[in-house]
Design an enzyme around this catalytic site. Sequence first.
Site, PDB file in Angstrom:
ATOM      1  N   GLU A  80     -88.484 -33.145 -46.771  1.00 49.92           N
ATOM      2  CA  GLU A  80     -88.026 -32.591 -45.563  1.00 49.92           C
ATOM      3  C   GLU A  80     -87.259 -30.625 -45.967  1.00 49.92           C
ATOM      4  O   GLU A  80     -86.846 -30.400 -46.762  1.00 49.92           O
ATOM      5  CB  GLU A  80     -86.342 -33.585 -45.201  1.00 49.92           C
ATOM      6  CG  GLU A  80     -85.340 -32.675 -44.690  1.00 49.92           C
ATOM      7  CD  GLU A  80     -85.675 -32.941 -42.871  1.00 49.92           C
ATOM      8  OE1 GLU A  80     -84.440 -33.565 -42.192  1.00 49.92           O
ATOM      9  OE2 GLU A  80     -86.980 -33.237 -42.823  1.00 49.92           O
ATOM     10  N   ASP A 108     -88.971 -38.015 -46.157  1.00 43.76           N
ATOM     11  CA  ASP A 108     -88.151 -36.736 -46.753  1.00 43.76           C
ATOM     12  C   ASP A 108     -88.823 -36.631 -48.149  1.00 43.76           C
ATOM     13  O   ASP A 108     -87.724 -35.188 -48.456  1.00 43.76           O
ATOM     14  CB  ASP A 108     -86.951 -37.236 -47.022  1.00 43.76           C
ATOM     15  CG  ASP A 108     -86.272 -37.782 -44.512  1.00 43.76           C
ATOM     16  OD1 ASP A 108     -86.817 -36.851 -44.602  1.00 43.76           O
ATOM     17  OD2 ASP A 108     -85.902 -38.898 -45.208  1.00 43.76           O
TER      18      ASP A 108
END
Length: 252
Positions: A80, A108
Amino acid sequence: MEDFVRQCFNPMIVELAEKAMKEYGEDLKIETNKFAAICTHLEVCFMYSDFHFINEQGESIVVELDDPNALLKHRFEIIEGRDRTMAWTVVNSICNTTGAEKPKFLPDLYDYKENRFIEIGVTRREVHIYYLEKANKIKSENTHIHIFSFTGEEMATKADYTLDEESRARIKTRLFTIRQEMANRGLWDSFVSPKEAKKQLKKDLKSQGQCAGLPTKVSRRTSPALRILEPMWMDSNRTATLRASFLKCPKK
């Protein structure tokens, strides 16, 4: 809301959020709630990774910044915050190296200890509702889901919370603090409710003397911190940058 975000989050996080919104053609001057949500999500991802390493025995350990063992392997790879092209490059590299199944959507984080991708969620609603939405979208048992709320609740795949209780408590405390600071400034209701958000936006634009129909120019500058951060991420040698102290929200 924009002023609140710039005051309460690390400048590095703000820069990354600005970059993400520009990549998708979104105006942070208008979509201020999304700006706040992206910054919050980024910070949670960084805090999730903070201080977690893998020792020579393959065990997960927690190491503070000034510890001489800080050169140990990072437990988590942060995906992310990167642009989409770079993020997919990192994901492909991880899959080729570890044999992990390539996810359909960008996750992420990657957990080198458990050998799995992680999807982090931060919600203003009920955790179980948001969890189900994430699970229905991802539709993969190979991506671990971990949801946090601003009220201290959390939910994870198979009740496996990955981190130790103290690390998760840090994240919950930070989210609760953000909620309280928003409430103190009269921003929380608009952050939770789209209807209230529209009212707040009209109020903000009126106070700034702007017209909602006019485009607002967003700064395109790149800070030294952001220029340093990206190559550090590629080298997986990002300790000093990611361990920088998060700014505290100044009282109004």
